[in-house]
Scaffold this motif. Structure first.
Motif, PDB file in Angstrom:
ATOM      1  N   LEU A 136       0.397  -1.213   0.305  1.00 35.40           N
ATOM      2  CA  LEU A 136       0.076   0.096  -0.342  1.00 35.40           C
ATOM      3  C   LEU A 136       1.217   1.590   0.050  1.00 35.40           C
ATOM      4  N   ALA A 137       1.887   1.282   0.786  1.00 30.15           N
ATOM      5  CA  ALA A 137       2.417   2.285   1.206  1.00 30.15           C
ATOM      6  C   ALA A 137       3.628   2.744  -1.205  1.00 30.15           C
ATOM      7  N   ASP A 138       3.715   0.961  -1.381  1.00 27.76           N
ATOM      8  CA  ASP A 138       4.576   1.846  -2.380  1.00 27.76           C
ATOM      9  C   ASP A 138       3.513   2.398  -3.688  1.00 27.76           C
ATOM     10  N   GLU A 139       2.400   2.188  -3.125  1.00 27.60           N
ATOM     11  CA  GLU A 139       1.078   1.935  -4.300  1.00 27.60           C
ATOM     12  C   GLU A 139       0.567   3.925  -4.362  1.00 27.60           C
ATOM     13  N   LEU A 140       1.054   4.389  -2.840  1.00 25.43           N
ATOM     14  CA  LEU A 140       0.457   5.611  -2.570  1.00 25.43           C
ATOM     15  C   LEU A 140       1.540   6.728  -2.577  1.00 25.43           C
ATOM     16  N   VAL A 141       2.877   5.815  -2.807  1.00 30.27           N
ATOM     17  CA  VAL A 141       4.314   6.797  -3.741  1.00 30.27           C
ATOM     18  C   VAL A 141       3.808   6.756  -4.821  1.00 30.27           C
TER      19      VAL A 141
END
Length: 558
Positions: free
Chosen positions: A178-183
């Motif tokens: 999810l963190a990667d997606e938000l970036v």
């Protein structure tokens, strides 16, 4: 520090003297020289990425699948929404390592606790998007609301949405993803690190990837021991310089010791003021336009790389298909040669014939006419037994032929599996085809082969008449003798010629040739379930061409 050219941010101190807005530049770029509009190009690109199946297992395919998925996420959740709705607030993602104090910084900017901060890790389990109430409606259709909870706050500058992201190095795989997606959704990524965590490898890798995609960046060094502040700041700055980030906006927040709630206002003021300036219309539009435009070169390069992977899939598909279809050739050729040379009649059929056709045997009248009236009388008395013996001979000969073709099919299957095992894609195909499936298909083909062959035998035998004597055979006996001869039983072939003449010999030759040709087809068909399994994987021969076309269209906007 001022923004770098790689990840440019507007200078907060610059004045707006009526120069063209970046938003206007972005909109104008969509209507130049009759080119395909930018939004349409990106929509077509997204369609092609969604259809860019990479189903075949091959070296490096996992990397390209990840790149394809990341590109689709970037286009679907960032570029396309930005191009369609440039009026939406700038998405500022606050991200970094575990324990960097991201939630505390967001709460301090807002002036209230909108996201959970604490000592338990990971703290941020649900992303929080803090946006000014007057901008909230503009986020209604933005993809970010699918993964983050919206929290309106008047403390957030207009034109900006602040997103508290999960840890990049979270112990939970779901949080990391999810963190990667938000970036990928970010217009601006605020990288938060600490005096003890700034050397971690994961965030630096993400920083480099974000920069390559044109995402604007800034850095916050948080929770720094005042005694080590000078040393840590210098070391981090040198690292930023070495990675090409020496000019990104850089903020330092010294450690305030044990405390609860937001940071003291004077500790966060510089960062908050900077965000306020960036939230201004001209500045926020500048970030959006530059981020979108900055993404173009890396986007085009990534699209070309995925296109190359798709082309490799196409070549692998063609090569594997040819390998599968050719793997049965040796077995198919061999069975045809065996049948036309009479190999099926060796063993049990020949033994049965010799036992029955020897002098005084039940089949002897098929070889030569009776020598006298007594022998003729004796032969006629045994007509019923002779007819039954001919039928049994036919069953033995056909059964041997069936076994011969069946074994050829089994050899072909083994050859298919052996050939396919040479590659990952081949193993992927063979694993999808069970031995039971092959055996079932083989049985169906052989049943159909002999059923159709029997029909042709009956049709051709209907044109034959006995030239000398019938040796007590009726029409069914005649058909049985012709079939035994056609599968390669030499004695039966001579008997057919004696009783049915040259026409009978021609029919036997025709049926023998048909049987060999049909067996060749049946054995070659062993490849069909494997080819079908390959087709089911869905390799698109035109996918690479479509993505190359999109890459050429993107070049027009560089």
């Amino acid at each position: 520090m001022t923004p770098s050219s790689a990840t440019p941010l507007p200078d907060p101190s610059a004045e707006d003297h009526g120069a063209p807005d970046e938003h206007d530049e972005l909109a104008a770029a969509d209507q130049v020289d009759g080119r395909v509009p930018m939004v349409e190009v990106i929509e077509h690109l997204l369609d092609n990425l969604d259809a860019a199946s990479l189903p075949l297992e091959a070296p490096g395919v996992e990397e390209f699948r990840a790149k394809r998925d990341r590109l689709a996420t970037q286009v679907r959740h960032h570029l396309l929404p930005r191009l369609k709705q440039v009026a939406a607030p700038v998405i500022v993602v606050v991200g970094g390592s575990t324990g960097a104090g991201k939630s505390t910084i967001v709460n301090s900017v807002v002036g209230q606790e909108v996201t959970e901060a604490g000592v338990l890790r990971p703290t941020t389990r649900e992303p929080i998007l803090v946006v000014h109430p007057l901008d909230a409606e503009l986020m209604d259709t933005h993809p970010v609301i699918e993964v983050a909870r919206v929290s309106p706050s008047e403390a957030v500058p207009r034109g900006m949405a602040l997103l508290d992201a999960p840890d990049l190095d979270s112990v939970h795989a779901g949080n990391r993803g999810l963190a990667d997606e938000l970036v990928e959704l970010a217009d601006l990524w605020v990288f938060v690190t600490t005096g003890s965590r700034y050397g971690d490898a994961v965030p630096w890798t993400r920083l480099q990837a974000a920069s390559e995609r044109g995402v604007s960046l800034s850095v916050i060094l948080n929770r720094v021991d005042p005694a080590a502040l000078s040393t840590v700041r210098r070391d981090l700055f040198e690292r930023l310089e070495a990675q090409g980030f020496g000019s990104v906006p850089f903020f330092v927040i010294p450690d305030v010791g044990p405390h609860e709630g937001a940071l003291p206002e004077n500790r966060i003021r510089e960062f908050t003021q900077w965000l306020t300036v960036l939230g201004a219309k001209s500045q926020s539009r500048s970030i959006i336009a530059r981020t979108v435009r900055g993404a173009w070169p890396a986007l085009r390069q990534d699209v070309q790389e995925v296109a190359l992977a798709l082309e490799e899939q196409r070549r692998t598909n063609v090569a594997l298909r040819n390998q599968l279809t050719s793997a049965t050739t040796a077995s198919a050729d061999r069975v045809k040669k065996d049948l036309t040379s009479g190999a099926a009649a060796t063993g049990a059929p020949t033994t049965a014939w010799l036992a029955g056709a020897s002098s005084g045997g039940i089949l002897a009248p098929l070889v030569a006419p009776p020598a006298n009236l007594f022998e003729s009388w004796r032969y006629r008395r045994a007509n019923a037994a002779r007819l039954e013996s001919v039928r049994s001979l036919r069953e033995i000969a056909v059964s041997a032929t069936y076994t011969l073709i069946q074994e050829a099919g089994e050899r072909a299957e083994r050859a298919l599996r052996t050939a396919a095992e040479e590659s990952r894609a081949g193993r992927q195909v063979t694993e999808a085809v069970t031995a039971a499936t092959c055996a079932s298909g083989r049985s169906e083909r052989l049943t159909m082969l002999f059923s159709e062959w029997d029909d042709v035998v009956a049709e051709l035998c209907g044109t034959l008449t006995f030239t000398n004597d019938d040796a007590g055979l009726d029409a069914a006996g005649k058909v049985a003798m012709v079939e035994a001869a056609a599968v390669g039983l030499d004695g039966a072939a001579r008997a057919v010629t004696r009783m049915l003449g040259e026409r009978g010999a021609a029919v036997v030759a025709r049926l023998s040739e048909d049987l060999g040709s049909w067996a060749h087809v049946a054995v070659a068909a062993e490849a069909e379930p494997f080819v079908a399994a390959l087709d089911d994987l869905g390799v698109d021969d035109q996918a690479a061409r479509s993505l190359r076309l999109r890459a050429s269209e993107l070049k027009g906007y560089l």
